[in-house]
Design an enzyme around this catalytic site. Structure first.
Site, PDB file in Angstrom:
ATOM      1  N   ARG A 263       9.627   5.453   5.220  1.00 51.32           N
ATOM      2  CA  ARG A 263       9.576   6.532   4.403  1.00 51.32           C
ATOM      3  C   ARG A 263       9.402   7.597   5.273  1.00 51.32           C
ATOM      4  O   ARG A 263       8.498   7.766   5.987  1.00 51.32           O
ATOM      5  CB  ARG A 263       8.646   6.699   3.146  1.00 51.32           C
ATOM      6  CG  ARG A 263       9.284   6.507   1.887  1.00 51.32           C
ATOM      7  CD  ARG A 263       8.287   6.441   0.711  1.00 51.32           C
ATOM      8  NE  ARG A 263       6.977   7.133   0.873  1.00 51.32           N
ATOM      9  CZ  ARG A 263       6.307   7.572  -0.035  1.00 51.32           C
ATOM     10  NH1 ARG A 263       6.579   7.502  -1.065  1.00 51.32           N
ATOM     11  NH2 ARG A 263       4.954   7.946   0.282  1.00 51.32           N
TER      12      ARG A 263
ATOM     13  N   THR B  12      10.421  14.158   3.833  1.00 49.95           N
ATOM     14  CA  THR B  12      11.360  14.182   2.570  1.00 49.95           C
ATOM     15  C   THR B  12      11.345  12.999   1.732  1.00 49.95           C
ATOM     16  O   THR B  12      11.539  13.055   0.576  1.00 49.95           O
ATOM     17  CB  THR B  12      13.048  13.871   3.192  1.00 49.95           C
ATOM     18  OG1 THR B  12      12.938  12.655   4.000  1.00 49.95           O
ATOM     19  CG2 THR B  12      13.350  14.833   4.105  1.00 49.95           C
TER      20      THR B  12
ATOM     21  N   ASP C   3      -2.219   3.289   1.621  1.00 49.94           N
ATOM     22  CA  ASP C   3      -0.924   3.022   2.416  1.00 49.94           C
ATOM     23  C   ASP C   3      -1.307   1.550   2.575  1.00 49.94           C
ATOM     24  O   ASP C   3      -2.024   0.973   3.574  1.00 49.94           O
ATOM     25  CB  ASP C   3      -0.982   3.789   3.601  1.00 49.94           C
ATOM     26  CG  ASP C   3       0.394   3.435   4.455  1.00 49.94           C
ATOM     27  OD1 ASP C   3       0.817   2.299   4.559  1.00 49.94           O
ATOM     28  OD2 ASP C   3       0.927   4.376   4.621  1.00 49.94           O
TER      29      ASP C   3
ATOM     30  N   ASP D  26      -0.736   0.033   6.124  1.00 54.01           N
ATOM     31  CA  ASP D  26      -1.968   0.317   7.004  1.00 54.01           C
ATOM     32  C   ASP D  26      -3.352  -0.691   6.610  1.00 54.01           C
ATOM     33  O   ASP D  26      -3.888  -1.084   7.487  1.00 54.01           O
ATOM     34  CB  ASP D  26      -2.424   1.807   6.904  1.00 54.01           C
ATOM     35  CG  ASP D  26      -1.356   2.661   7.806  1.00 54.01           C
ATOM     36  OD1 ASP D  26      -0.462   2.206   8.583  1.00 54.01           O
ATOM     37  OD2 ASP D  26      -1.348   4.017   7.287  1.00 54.01           O
TER      38      ASP D  26
HETATM   39  C1  PRP Z   1       5.592   1.998   1.779  1.00 54.06           C
HETATM   40  C2  PRP Z   1       5.926   0.684   0.905  1.00 54.06           C
HETATM   41  C3  PRP Z   1       7.376   1.014   0.471  1.00 54.06           C
HETATM   42  C4  PRP Z   1       7.490   2.654   0.128  1.00 54.06           C
HETATM   43  C5  PRP Z   1       7.382   2.859  -1.025  1.00 54.06           C
HETATM   44  O1  PRP Z   1       6.286   1.821   3.109  1.00 54.06           O
HETATM   45  O2  PRP Z   1       5.596  -0.517   1.375  1.00 54.06           O
HETATM   46  O3  PRP Z   1       8.193   0.368   1.230  1.00 54.06           O
HETATM   47  O4  PRP Z   1       6.367   3.042   1.130  1.00 54.06           O
HETATM   48  O5  PRP Z   1       7.716   4.356  -1.279  1.00 54.06           O
HETATM   49  P1  PRP Z   1       9.034   4.613  -2.188  1.00 54.06           P
HETATM   50  O6  PRP Z   1       8.971   3.800  -3.480  1.00 54.06           O
HETATM   51  O7  PRP Z   1       8.570   6.033  -2.335  1.00 54.06           O
HETATM   52  O8  PRP Z   1      10.238   4.437  -1.364  1.00 54.06           O
HETATM   53  P2  PRP Z   1       6.305   2.578   4.172  1.00 54.06           P
HETATM   54  O9  PRP Z   1       7.643   3.687   4.353  1.00 54.06           O
HETATM   55  O10 PRP Z   1       5.174   3.611   4.287  1.00 54.06           O
HETATM   56  O11 PRP Z   1       6.366   1.759   5.342  1.00 54.06           O
HETATM   57  P3  PRP Z   1       5.330   0.761   5.830  1.00 54.06           P
HETATM   58  O12 PRP Z   1       5.392  -0.377   4.976  1.00 54.06           O
HETATM   59  O13 PRP Z   1       5.967   0.232   7.152  1.00 54.06           O
HETATM   60  O14 PRP Z   1       3.962   1.177   6.195  1.00 54.06           O
HETATM   61  N1  URA Z   2       3.589   3.685   0.205  1.00 56.87           N
HETATM   62  C1  URA Z   2       2.179   3.352   0.196  1.00 56.87           C
HETATM   63  O1  URA Z   2       1.810   2.388   0.947  1.00 56.87           O
HETATM   64  N2  URA Z   2       1.358   3.811  -0.832  1.00 56.87           N
HETATM   65  C2  URA Z   2       1.795   4.614  -1.692  1.00 56.87           C
HETATM   66  O2  URA Z   2       0.898   5.141  -2.522  1.00 56.87           O
HETATM   67  C3  URA Z   2       3.077   5.132  -1.729  1.00 56.87           C
HETATM   68  C4  URA Z   2       3.896   4.679  -0.662  1.00 56.87           C
END
Ligand code: PRP
Ligand code: URA
Length: 209
Positions: free
Chosen positions: A104, A108, A200, A203
């Site tokens: 993400r 944005t 997160d 993380d």
């Molecule tokens: C997080 C999560 C989803 C997304 C959700 O991933 O694991 O994939 O955000 O958000 P959305 O519904 O608004 O699209 P992130 O982009 O943080 O990547 P990561 O899993 O690599 O930390």
């Molecule tokens: N991605 C995450 O990991 N946590 C949230 O709460 C939203 C997006």
């Protein structure tokens, strides 16, 4: 119309509460996510079709049931979706695993694609897309669109925590895809994080940050 399934089994709810606690470390967080995914996987696969087969028990011949197909594929959205794969593989060890990489954009909040590797015969498989967090719904919607472009017709989305707006977005964009969550939380904050949520997920699984 897509159905929303909220898996409110007491074991799932208890484990999710421990995951939400900010004092829970990565090792326990990963293990609980695996356990919840196994329990949710039981529900996601509840209506897989069966066929009769004749077998011989030590006592006699009889008709018994076995899965008649389609075969399964698990497709985690990287990174956090990876944490849900092993629980489902514990249930269905022969499932194939594909990977979709989306992150993400911090400003944005729109998903950005960076990886896609799927089994060759993905279009014939029953696909379970995994991602613990369903926030705006952008990542899950895009991942499902990518799978549909590859010909997939039988897709379910399995998440841990969603919020109404994200769930509605996926269901509106993909009315043929059932959505499974363990909890529907209250809202998104100004950074599009789920409130109360669990922070997160990527993380917390991988110990980054
Ligand atoms: C997080 C999560 C989803 C997304 C959700 O991933 O694991 O994939 O955000 O958000 P959305 O519904 O608004 O699209 P992130 O982009 O943080 O990547 P990561 O899993 O690599 O930390
Ligand atoms: N991605 C995450 O990991 N946590 C949230 O709460 C939203 C997006």
């Amino acid at each position: 119309m897509s159905q929303l399934h909220v898996i409110n089994h007491p074991l799932v709810q208890h484990k999710l509460s421990i995951m939400r606690d900010k004092n829970t470390g990565s090792k326990d967080f990963r293990e609980l996510l695996r356990e919840i995914s196994l329990l949710m996987g039981y529900e996601v696969t509840r209506d897989l079709p069966l066929e009769d087969v004749e077998i011989e028990t030590p006592i006699c011949r009889t008709l018994a049931k076995r899965l008649s197909g389609p075969k399964l594929a698990i497709v985690p959205i990287l990174r956090a979706g990876l944490g849900m794969v092993d629980g489902i593989l514990n249930l269905v060890p022969v499932a194939r695993v594909g990977h979709i990489g989306l992150y993400r954009d911090e400003e944005t909040h729109q998903p950005v694609e960076y990886y896609c590797k799927l089994p060759d015969d993905i279009e014939n498989r029953f696909v379970i897309v995994t991602d613990p967090m369903l926030a705006t719904g952008g990542s899950a919607s895009d991942a499902i669109t990518m799978l549909k472009k590859r010909g997939c017709k039988n897709i379910r989305l399995m998440c841990l925590v969603g919020v109404p707006e994200g769930i509605d977005t996926v269901r509106r964009n993909h009315p043929d895809v059932d959505v499974y969550v363990a909890a529907v939380d209250d809202h998104l904050n100004e950074n599009a994080y789920i409130v109360p949520g669990l922070g997160d997920a990527g993380d917390r699984i991988f110990g980054t940050k």
